[in-house]
Design a protein around this motif. Structure first.
Motif, PDB file in Angstrom:
ATOM      1  N   ALA A  91      57.925  -5.406  -4.216  1.00 57.26           N
ATOM      2  CA  ALA A  91      58.796  -6.561  -3.956  1.00 57.26           C
ATOM      3  C   ALA A  91      59.405  -6.477  -2.557  1.00 57.26           C
ATOM      4  N   GLU A  92      59.795  -5.284  -2.144  1.00 60.92           N
ATOM      5  CA  GLU A  92      60.358  -5.096  -0.803  1.00 60.92           C
ATOM      6  C   GLU A  92      59.324  -5.433   0.268  1.00 60.92           C
ATOM      7  N   ALA A  93      58.099  -4.940   0.087  1.00 61.73           N
ATOM      8  CA  ALA A  93      57.045  -5.207   1.066  1.00 61.73           C
ATOM      9  C   ALA A  93      56.724  -6.696   1.112  1.00 61.73           C
ATOM     10  N   THR A  94      56.620  -7.326  -0.050  1.00 59.84           N
ATOM     11  CA  THR A  94      56.332  -8.760  -0.098  1.00 59.84           C
ATOM     12  C   THR A  94      57.396  -9.539   0.667  1.00 59.84           C
ATOM     13  N   LYS A  95      58.647  -9.205   0.453  1.00 64.49           N
ATOM     14  CA  LYS A  95      59.736  -9.891   1.148  1.00 64.49           C
ATOM     15  C   LYS A  95      59.650  -9.678   2.660  1.00 64.49           C
ATOM     16  N   LEU A  96      59.339  -8.464   3.080  1.00 66.72           N
ATOM     17  CA  LEU A  96      59.228  -8.184   4.517  1.00 66.72           C
ATOM     18  C   LEU A  96      58.071  -8.952   5.143  1.00 66.72           C
ATOM     19  N   PHE A  97      56.945  -9.025   4.457  1.00 67.91           N
ATOM     20  CA  PHE A  97      55.796  -9.769   4.984  1.00 67.91           C
ATOM     21  C   PHE A  97      56.135 -11.257   5.080  1.00 67.91           C
ATOM     22  N   GLU A  98      56.792 -11.778   4.055  1.00 67.20           N
ATOM     23  CA  GLU A  98      57.148 -13.195   4.050  1.00 67.20           C
ATOM     24  C   GLU A  98      58.201 -13.508   5.111  1.00 67.20           C
ATOM     25  N   THR A  99      59.158 -12.626   5.290  1.00 64.54           N
ATOM     26  CA  THR A  99      60.178 -12.814   6.329  1.00 64.54           C
ATOM     27  C   THR A  99      59.535 -12.829   7.713  1.00 64.54           C
ATOM     28  N   ALA A 100      58.440 -12.084   7.861  1.00 66.35           N
ATOM     29  CA  ALA A 100      57.715 -12.048   9.138  1.00 66.35           C
ATOM     30  C   ALA A 100      56.781 -13.249   9.306  1.00 66.35           C
ATOM     31  N   GLY A 101      56.758 -14.149   8.315  1.00 66.02           N
ATOM     32  CA  GLY A 101      56.015 -15.390   8.453  1.00 66.02           C
ATOM     33  C   GLY A 101      54.750 -15.530   7.628  1.00 66.02           C
ATOM     34  N   ALA A 102      54.422 -14.534   6.824  1.00 66.96           N
ATOM     35  CA  ALA A 102      53.169 -14.552   6.077  1.00 66.96           C
ATOM     36  C   ALA A 102      53.336 -15.067   4.662  1.00 66.96           C
ATOM     37  N   LYS A 103      52.259 -15.626   4.143  1.00 68.91           N
ATOM     38  CA  LYS A 103      52.101 -15.746   2.700  1.00 68.91           C
ATOM     39  C   LYS A 103      51.630 -14.359   2.285  1.00 68.91           C
ATOM     40  N   ALA A 104      52.225 -13.778   1.263  1.00 65.96           N
ATOM     41  CA  ALA A 104      51.874 -12.412   0.874  1.00 65.96           C
ATOM     42  C   ALA A 104      51.628 -12.331  -0.620  1.00 65.96           C
ATOM     43  N   ARG A 105      50.633 -11.511  -0.981  1.00 68.01           N
ATOM     44  CA  ARG A 105      50.337 -11.300  -2.393  1.00 68.01           C
ATOM     45  C   ARG A 105      49.871  -9.869  -2.610  1.00 68.01           C
ATOM     46  N   PHE A 106      50.414  -9.266  -3.662  1.00 64.87           N
ATOM     47  CA  PHE A 106      50.071  -7.891  -4.027  1.00 64.87           C
ATOM     48  C   PHE A 106      48.970  -7.877  -5.080  1.00 64.87           C
ATOM     49  N   PHE A 107      48.055  -6.929  -4.941  1.00 64.20           N
ATOM     50  CA  PHE A 107      46.991  -6.694  -5.906  1.00 64.20           C
ATOM     51  C   PHE A 107      47.023  -5.210  -6.269  1.00 64.20           C
ATOM     52  N   LYS A 108      47.362  -4.905  -7.509  1.00 69.64           N
ATOM     53  CA  LYS A 108      47.333  -3.505  -7.942  1.00 69.64           C
ATOM     54  C   LYS A 108      45.882  -3.057  -7.976  1.00 69.64           C
ATOM     55  N   HIS A 109      45.589  -1.951  -7.283  1.00 68.88           N
ATOM     56  CA  HIS A 109      44.192  -1.537  -7.141  1.00 68.88           C
ATOM     57  C   HIS A 109      44.097  -0.054  -6.805  1.00 68.88           C
ATOM     58  N   ASP A 110      43.112   0.586  -7.399  1.00 65.24           N
ATOM     59  CA  ASP A 110      42.806   1.991  -7.129  1.00 65.24           C
ATOM     60  C   ASP A 110      41.554   2.023  -6.265  1.00 65.24           C
ATOM     61  N   VAL A 111      41.698   2.399  -5.008  1.00 63.83           N
ATOM     62  CA  VAL A 111      40.572   2.428  -4.076  1.00 63.83           C
ATOM     63  C   VAL A 111      39.447   3.321  -4.585  1.00 63.83           C
ATOM     64  N   ALA A 112      39.785   4.359  -5.324  1.00 60.91           N
ATOM     65  CA  ALA A 112      38.766   5.285  -5.830  1.00 60.91           C
ATOM     66  C   ALA A 112      37.896   4.660  -6.915  1.00 60.91           C
TER      67      ALA A 112
END
Length: 141
Positions: A42-63
């Motif tokens: 939630a903190e990261a999403t807010k920071l990205f949006e405050t910087a002007g982006a549409k932001a969306r999180f996807f829970k994901h395991d790269v492995a």
């Protein structure tokens, strides 16, 4: 014109979050992943949006290589495009110690996230980019 879209792995905190903020300020919308979903998302999403982006999180395991096509499809469905991939997710050895004490499980885990998963996710992203033909595609490690 729609904003270009950056997919950043491991971006809920740390270097990945900083990359997301910089890209948001540079005009990108942000799709970001992490293995954990907590208050940092939630903190990261807010920071990205405050910087002007549409932001969306996807829970994901790269492995989890089998999950890569689904992640790329979900990002493309949510944003309509994928222009930039930043392979940022990575882990250190789960147990630090003497070289003579490294276990196969620990080694495999680090390689699955930091090398194998990153390589095969970039392959999946490249396939999507070849289909979508973004104006300035890029993959960054």
């Amino acid at each position: 014109m729609t904003r270009p879209v950056a997919l950043i792995t491991g971006a809920r905190r740390g270097i990945g979050r900083a990359i997301g903020i910089a890209l948001a300020k540079a005009g990108y919308d942000i799709a970001f992943t992490d293995i954990a979903e907590d208050e940092a998302v939630a903190e990261a999403t807010k920071l990205f949006e405050t910087a002007g982006a549409k932001a969306r999180f996807f829970k994901h395991d790269v492995a989890a290589v089998a999950s890569h096509p689904g992640l790329v499809a979900a990002v493309r469905a949510a944003f309509g495009r994928l222009d930039l991939f930043v392979s940022n997710a990575g882990i250190g050895a789960p147990i630090r110690g003497d070289m003579l004490e490294i276990t196969e499980e620990s080694f495999d885990l680090v390689m699955d996230v930091n090398l194998r998963g990153a390589a095969f996710l970039s392959q999946e992203v490249a396939r999507a980019m070849l289909t979508d033909k973004p104006e300035r595609p890029a993959i960054v490690f």
